[in-house]
Design a protein around this motif. Structure first.
Motif, short mmCIF file in Angstrom:
data_model
loop_
_atom_site.label_atom_id
_atom_site.label_comp_id
_atom_site.label_asym_id
_atom_site.label_seq_id
_atom_site.Cartn_x
_atom_site.Cartn_y
_atom_site.Cartn_z
N ASP A 61 5.18 21.47 -2.76
CA ASP A 61 4.20 20.61 -2.10
C ASP A 61 4.23 20.77 -0.59
O ASP A 61 3.73 19.92 0.14
CB ASP A 61 4.47 19.13 -2.44
N ASP A 134 6.74 4.25 -4.77
CA ASP A 134 6.31 5.43 -5.54
C ASP A 134 7.19 6.63 -5.24
O ASP A 134 7.64 6.82 -4.10
CB ASP A 134 4.86 5.77 -5.21
N ILE A 136 8.64 10.33 -4.29
CA ILE A 136 8.25 11.36 -3.34
C ILE A 136 8.83 12.70 -3.80
O ILE A 136 9.76 12.73 -4.61
CB ILE A 136 8.71 11.05 -1.90
N ASP A 137 8.29 13.77 -3.28
CA ASP A 137 8.74 15.12 -3.65
C ASP A 137 10.14 15.36 -3.10
O ASP A 137 10.36 15.24 -1.88
CB ASP A 137 7.76 16.15 -3.08
N SER A 166 17.88 8.95 -6.41
CA SER A 166 16.47 8.72 -6.69
C SER A 166 16.32 8.42 -8.17
O SER A 166 17.25 8.61 -8.96
CB SER A 166 15.63 9.95 -6.31
N LEU A 244 6.60 10.77 6.29
CA LEU A 244 7.42 9.87 5.48
C LEU A 244 8.10 8.83 6.35
O LEU A 244 8.47 9.11 7.50
CB LEU A 244 8.47 10.67 4.71
N GLY A 278 10.57 7.00 2.06
CA GLY A 278 9.45 6.94 1.13
C GLY A 278 8.15 7.02 1.92
O GLY A 278 8.14 7.26 3.12
N ARG A 279 7.06 6.81 1.23
CA ARG A 279 5.77 6.82 1.91
C ARG A 279 5.49 5.45 2.53
O ARG A 279 5.79 4.42 1.91
CB ARG A 279 4.64 7.17 0.94
#
Length: 302
Positions: A61, A134, A136-137, A166, A244, A278-279
């Protein structure tokens, strides 16, 4: 050097096509070994000139474009093939090395200093409630840790140690944070609101990175602490550059000996807290403020 005066311009297009089609493995090694882009899964040469080679690296990504300079620049078309072969050999050695990683060649451009300053000045710390839970990559986390690993340390002690949690692995942190709260607050009844809050916080961020220090007894502890701080700053800058949100958390539960033991740090590694990432929930990036340098710097010059 303009392209019209570039001594290899006449063969550049053919060389790019040949390398990308017949030597894709070597191009990937250039990106991973010479540029340090360890997360790259594919790479393409996008520009070739007498002064260097431009490569576009692609991960799951993530994508980026880097420039590897030829030192010295080429002056004749006959020099290109042996230079590319030598670069491939060196890159392959670095990729396969299990002991030492060699830093990539520096990228020099007029825009880079201002871009770097922007990344530093726009870095922000986010509260847990400002993060989305949520996932994340994890390739982004690997990139953050790669940046951390290039922090300076006196005598190359590299005292930083990390553990990443995670998904369901956060259950371990939830239990450890809750137990640490009870140990710190023996007057509170089991299942108190404080304990529940500590247990719940592990699920508020999708990724938690335990920050540890394994000091070298030959070095002052304050030097090792500074080195770890530099490593965390590096990973925070990369997180910020990726959009991020994160923060280094070092409260009582985050550094408690029980937590250190639960995650496998104690007794060799000192737990210095956690960096959660995280986002951001709010897409508007927060602005920071600093007092001007005139209040903090005294200049001595001729």
């Amino acid at each position: 050097m303009t392209e019209s005066h570039d001594p290899i311009a006449q063969i550049a297009e053919a060389a790019i096509k040949h390398m990308n089609s017949d030597h894709a493995d070597a191009v990937l090694d250039y990106a991973r070994g010479l540029a340090g882009i360890t997360w790259a899964k594919r790479a393409l040469i996008t520009r070739l000139a007498a002064n260097g080679i431009e490569i576009h690296a692609i991960g799951d990504d993530l994508e980026t474009t880097i420039f590897l300079p030829f030192e010295p620049p080429l002056t004749d078309t006959e020099q290109l093939r042996p230079v590319l072969i030598a670069m491939a050999q060196k890159a392959r050695q670095l990729v396969s090395s299990e002991i030492w990683l060699e830093s990539p060649l520096p990228i020099r451009s007029p825009e880079l200093p201002q871009q770097l300053l922007n990344a530093i000045a726009s870095r922000r710390s986010f509260a847990l409630q400002e993060l989305s839970s949520d996932p994340i990559d994890l390739e982004a986390v690997r990139l953050m840790l790669e940046a951390a690993n290039w922090a300076p340390s006196h005598g190359q002690t590299e005292p930083w140690r990390f553990a990443v949690f995670s998904g369901d692995a956060r259950h371990m942190l939830s239990e450890a944070f809750g137990t640490a709260f009870r140990l710190l607050n023996p007057d509170q009844p089991p299942g108190s609101s404080g304990e529940k809050s500590q247990r719940q916080r592990a699920w508020q961020a999708p990724v938690w990175i335990a920050i540890g220090m394994q000091p070298n007894p030959k070095r002052p502890e304050w030097e090792e602490l500074i080195a770890v701080g530099c490593a965390v700053q590096n990973l925070h800058l990369i997180a910020s550059a990726l959009g991020l949100a994160g923060k280094w958390m070092s409260g009582g539960c985050a550094v408690h000996p029980h937590v250190a033991g639960a995650i496998g740090f104690a007794p060799e590694t000192r737990l210095l807290g956690f960096f959660y990432v995280g986002r951001p929930v709010n897409h508007e990036w927060p602005r920071g403020r600093r007092r001007p340098l005139t209040e903090k710097v005294v200049w001595y010059s001729d």
